[in-house]
Structure formats: C-alpha cells, structure tokens
Motif scaffolding. Structure first.
Motif, PDB file in Angstrom:
ATOM      1  N   ASP A 193       8.231 -15.469  34.484  1.00  0.00           N
ATOM      2  CA  ASP A 193       9.643 -15.560  34.872  1.00  0.00           C
ATOM      3  C   ASP A 193      10.262 -14.187  35.110  1.00  0.00           C
ATOM      4  O   ASP A 193      10.923 -13.963  36.132  1.00  0.00           O
ATOM      5  N   THR A 194      10.097 -13.272  34.168  1.00  0.00           N
ATOM      6  CA  THR A 194      10.768 -11.965  34.229  1.00  0.00           C
ATOM      7  C   THR A 194       9.891 -10.838  34.747  1.00  0.00           C
ATOM      8  O   THR A 194      10.388  -9.750  35.010  1.00  0.00           O
ATOM      9  N   ASN A 195       8.581 -11.083  34.852  1.00  0.00           N
ATOM     10  CA  ASN A 195       7.624 -10.062  35.307  1.00  0.00           C
ATOM     11  C   ASN A 195       7.536  -8.887  34.329  1.00  0.00           C
ATOM     12  O   ASN A 195       7.061  -7.819  34.695  1.00  0.00           O
ATOM     13  N   HIS A 196       8.009  -9.105  33.072  1.00  0.00           N
ATOM     14  CA  HIS A 196       7.897  -8.068  32.057  1.00  0.00           C
ATOM     15  C   HIS A 196       6.506  -8.094  31.438  1.00  0.00           C
ATOM     16  O   HIS A 196       5.852  -9.143  31.391  1.00  0.00           O
ATOM     17  N   LYS A 197       6.068  -6.934  30.936  1.00  0.00           N
ATOM     18  CA  LYS A 197       4.762  -6.836  30.307  1.00  0.00           C
ATOM     19  C   LYS A 197       4.939  -6.675  28.801  1.00  0.00           C
ATOM     20  O   LYS A 197       5.709  -5.842  28.339  1.00  0.00           O
ATOM     21  N   LEU A 198       4.199  -7.488  28.042  1.00  0.00           N
ATOM     22  CA  LEU A 198       4.256  -7.472  26.578  1.00  0.00           C
ATOM     23  C   LEU A 198       2.849  -7.325  26.025  1.00  0.00           C
ATOM     24  O   LEU A 198       1.875  -7.802  26.615  1.00  0.00           O
ATOM     25  N   GLU A 226      14.787 -15.704  22.023  1.00  0.00           N
ATOM     26  CA  GLU A 226      14.682 -16.890  22.871  1.00  0.00           C
ATOM     27  C   GLU A 226      14.294 -16.556  24.307  1.00  0.00           C
ATOM     28  O   GLU A 226      13.898 -17.440  25.061  1.00  0.00           O
ATOM     29  N   LYS A 227      14.411 -15.287  24.674  1.00  0.00           N
ATOM     30  CA  LYS A 227      14.089 -14.882  26.040  1.00  0.00           C
ATOM     31  C   LYS A 227      12.619 -15.083  26.352  1.00  0.00           C
ATOM     32  O   LYS A 227      12.248 -15.398  27.489  1.00  0.00           O
ATOM     33  N   TYR A 228      11.751 -14.905  25.342  1.00  0.00           N
ATOM     34  CA  TYR A 228      10.308 -14.999  25.561  1.00  0.00           C
ATOM     35  C   TYR A 228       9.666 -16.174  24.840  1.00  0.00           C
ATOM     36  O   TYR A 228       8.499 -16.484  25.106  1.00  0.00           O
ATOM     37  N   GLU A 229      10.371 -16.818  23.926  1.00  0.00           N
ATOM     38  CA  GLU A 229       9.765 -17.908  23.169  1.00  0.00           C
ATOM     39  C   GLU A 229       9.486 -19.100  24.078  1.00  0.00           C
ATOM     40  O   GLU A 229      10.323 -19.493  24.889  1.00  0.00           O
ATOM     41  N   ASN A 230       8.281 -19.663  23.961  1.00  0.00           N
ATOM     42  CA  ASN A 230       7.813 -20.814  24.741  1.00  0.00           C
ATOM     43  C   ASN A 230       7.788 -20.533  26.235  1.00  0.00           C
ATOM     44  O   ASN A 230       7.847 -21.455  27.045  1.00  0.00           O
ATOM     45  N   LYS A 231       7.701 -19.258  26.602  1.00  0.00           N
ATOM     46  CA  LYS A 231       7.570 -18.875  28.009  1.00  0.00           C
ATOM     47  C   LYS A 231       6.097 -18.567  28.322  1.00  0.00           C
ATOM     48  O   LYS A 231       5.336 -18.183  27.444  1.00  0.00           O
ATOM     49  N   LYS A 232       5.743 -18.720  29.578  1.00  0.00           N
ATOM     50  CA  LYS A 232       4.352 -18.539  29.999  1.00  0.00           C
ATOM     51  C   LYS A 232       4.147 -17.175  30.634  1.00  0.00           C
ATOM     52  O   LYS A 232       5.062 -16.603  31.227  1.00  0.00           O
ATOM     53  N   GLY A 233       2.934 -16.682  30.479  1.00  0.00           N
ATOM     54  CA  GLY A 233       2.562 -15.394  31.051  1.00  0.00           C
ATOM     55  C   GLY A 233       1.097 -15.380  31.421  1.00  0.00           C
ATOM     56  O   GLY A 233       0.328 -16.287  31.088  1.00  0.00           O
ATOM     57  N   ILE A 234       0.688 -14.321  32.113  1.00  0.00           N
ATOM     58  CA  ILE A 234      -0.692 -14.165  32.576  1.00  0.00           C
ATOM     59  C   ILE A 234      -1.335 -13.005  31.831  1.00  0.00           C
ATOM     60  O   ILE A 234      -0.730 -11.935  31.693  1.00  0.00           O
ATOM     61  N   VAL A 235      -2.543 -13.213  31.330  1.00  0.00           N
ATOM     62  CA  VAL A 235      -3.271 -12.158  30.625  1.00  0.00           C
ATOM     63  C   VAL A 235      -3.838 -11.195  31.670  1.00  0.00           C
ATOM     64  O   VAL A 235      -4.721 -11.558  32.446  1.00  0.00           O
TER      65      VAL A 235
END
Length: 384
Positions: free
Chosen positions: A310-315, A286-295
């Motif tokens: 939100d978290t500035n983590h890279k996936l 749930e930490k990353y589900e439906n969260k937004k990020g930048i490519v």
C-alpha cells in the motif's frame, strides 16, 4: 557535632553504612529518612520537620495510606512480573528482591502489617494465585496483559496449524479406537454352549452318488500336428511379462527424488524472496498491522526486508511478526517448507478442516503432480 571531612576514614565508614539496608522500624516514610539506631530514630521523631509532615498526614490520612499501599503493590507486582513471570515462587523471595533497592517504599507505611496479609490480599483481588505450604506462602502472577493474551492465542493457533497430516491421522485413529472400546462394552458377549444330542437319535447321512461312465478314445498321431503348442504368457498380478514396462532411468530418478523429499525434515525458518506476507504485530501501529508486503531480501534466517504494497515503505521485520498469505484459487504460490520447498505451484483447492491446500506443481521434473501442503508451508507469489 559537625560532619567529618571528605576522604577521612570516618567519612568513608559513614558512607558505607548509609548504602546498606537498615531496620524497617527505624524508617520514616513521610520524611523518607532511614535511621541507623534507635537513638537516631528517637531524635528524628522529636525534630520540627517530622512534626510538619505529621500535620500533613493528619489532615488526610486515607489519601496517604492508599497512595503508599498502591505504590507498594505496584512495585511488588512489577518485580514479580518482570523477573519471575508466571512461575510459582516464594512470596518472601520476591519481597527480599524488592527491598534490595534502598529507595523502595516500606511496608510499615501501608495498610498491611505483615507480608502474609499482603499475600492474602493479592489472592482476594485476583492479581495472583496464592497457596500456603509448610515452607510458607507461594505466589503465581496472573498476566492479563492484552498483548500477552494475543500472543498466547497466536502461538496456540500456530501450534495447531503445525500439526502435519500424520499427527492428525493418529489423533483420528485414537478417537476411533476409543469409540470402538466404548461401543464394545455395551455389546453383550455370546457364551459358547455344549452340543447336546439325545442318546436314541440316529445320525443319517444322505449323500448322492453318481456313476461316471468313462470311454476310452484312442487318438492316432498326425504328422501335421507334430509341433509344440506355444505356452500362454505367464501373468503376474494380472499383467503379463510382455505387458510389463521396464522402468526408465527417468522413473528411477523420480522415485529416488520422491523418497529423498519424504525424508527431509521441516525447517524453523520459512522466509523466501518474492513471496507476499502479512504483518501481524501491532507494535508498528495500525498503519502496518494486518497489511501485506513483499519479501525483497532475507538478511538473516529469521529477518527479512519487507516492501509494503500500500505505502511502498520498506520495513525490517522478524519472522515471528509475519505470516503467510493464501491467494485465490488458481493463483501461483511458492512452497516454503518440507520436501518440496522452493518449487512453484498452482493452488487448486483449500481444505479448511485439515488446514491445508491442494497444490499442483508447475516447475521442475515433478511438474503436474498434485500434493497437499499445510497453510503455513506455502504463500502467495508476487506478481511484480
């Protein structure tokens, strides 16, 4: 008789025989022992260890029987789901694959005496769709996994959004044609009749005739009027030749560019650097589900490195686990697919009925042009 020494031909022969499957009637599930012949099974039945296991079984028969039945059904269904999926397959074929494992749970220790009884039970419980033919019983697994149902709904939604304007227009036309045919059936057809006139009736035509008096006028030529009057400009489609504007080189280039963009085909990959995307998979929690990020980087056609806002983590995620983001009206977006791929535009309006957005291109030679693009072909542009 003692055991044969390791490495002797008899020892090797016994090992080869032990690896293969034996008859089901010579297997004891309580002791988990397989005998190779009837004599060996009879000796096992008289052994002390077998009698101890029978005493345990007699104390609680229903418990052991239900446990063995449950284990057999779970193993059979797991093999059916993993190897055949939701395909229609012969029940005996799945059973042969199941018993190929030497340590499987045997059917003679379950509540079902035959495979037919077991298949009928699967149909009654709603675990499979079963049908009987001349070749035997066939089963089709019913997948009720919530993750599978969610993926099917997501794929159906994506297929619905993948329809372009032409497909929607064709569907609309087909509906209109069907509706017209249905209405035409309710309208009574008019039948033409013969024109009948009585024989004694006379036809009278009253046409007014007017006499036109013509006067002859002789005009003398004048030297002052001895010149040719200029003809009026010839007009084509309401526009005179003088009013026609010749196409410039820029107009011709823009027309060729427009034709080239129309002919371009859609690509399967749409990932691009600098856009905002949403994570739609729940495998990351749930930490990353439906969260937004930048490519930030596209390592492959379908794989990209995403930096979460939100978290500035890279996936590192696949394209199938991402979807585009529709910004607010007036924000900048990037076109990802089709003939206008790669251009920056401004979102003017959203059409929820056609699943598309009205964009005004703000870069390149087509700047200022307004086009309609489906939701999945554009995404919000990152501000930072």
């Amino acid at each position: 008789m003692g055991k044969h020494e390791v490495g002797t031909p008899k020892y090797i022969a016994n090992k080869i025989k032990a690896k293969g499957l034996q008859k089901l009637r010579w297997y004891c599930q309580m002791c988990q022992k397989q005998c190779r012949d009837e004599n060996g099974f009879k000796c096992h039945m008289t052994s002390e260890s077998h009698h101890r296991q029978l005493l345990l079984f007699s104390e609680n028969q229903d418990k052991y029987l239900s446990y063995f039945s449950k284990e057999f059904a779970n193993g059979y269904l797991e093999l059916l789901r993993r190897q055949f999926g939701t395909k229609r397959v012969h029940a005996n074929r799945v059973y042969q694959e199941y018993i190929s494992d030497r340590h499987h749970l045997h059917m003679n220790s379950t509540q079902w005496e035959t495979l037919t009884d077991f298949v009928k039970w699967l149909g009654r419980e709603g675990k499979c769709v079963v049908d009987e033919t001349e070749k035997g019983w066939f089963v089709t697994f019913i997948d009720r996994d919530p993750e599978t149902i969610r993926l099917q709904e997501a794929m159906a939604k994506k297929d619905k959004m993948d329809k372009d304007d032409n497909e929607r227009m064709m569907e609309f036309l087909d509906k209109q044609i069907a509706r017209g045919k249905k209405l035409s059936k309710n309208v009574t057809e008019s039948i033409p009749t013969d024109l009948k006139r009585p024989d004694d009736e006379k036809i009278v035509l009253n046409l007014p005739i007017k006499k036109i008096e013509t006067t002859k006028i002789e005009a003398q030529p004048s030297p002052l009027l001895n010149f040719k009057k200029p003809l009026p400009p010839v007009k084509h489609n309401g526009i005179s030749k003088k009013e026609e504007r010749k196409k410039t080189a820029l107009d011709e280039i823009m027309e060729e560019e427009e034709e080239r963009r129309i002919k371009l085909k859609r690509r399967e990959n749409w990932l691009s650097e600098g856009i905002v995307v949403k994570v739609i998979t729940d495998s990351l929690g749930e930490k990353y589900e439906n969260k937004k990020g930048i490519v930030e980087k596209v390592t492959d056609k379908f794989i990209a490195v995403i930096r979460m806002i939100d978290t500035n983590h890279k996936l590192k995620l696949d394209q199938a686990h991402l979807e585009t983001v529709i910004p607010a009206i007036g924000r900048k977006v990037k076109i990802l697919n089709g003939g206008y791929a790669g251009l920056i535009a401004e979102l003017l309006e959203i059409d929820t009925k056609k699943f598309c957005g009205s964009l005004r291109i703000s870069s390149g030679p087509l700047s200022g042009k307004v086009i309609d693009i489906p939701y999945e072909d554009f995404s919000k542009l990152s501000d930072f």
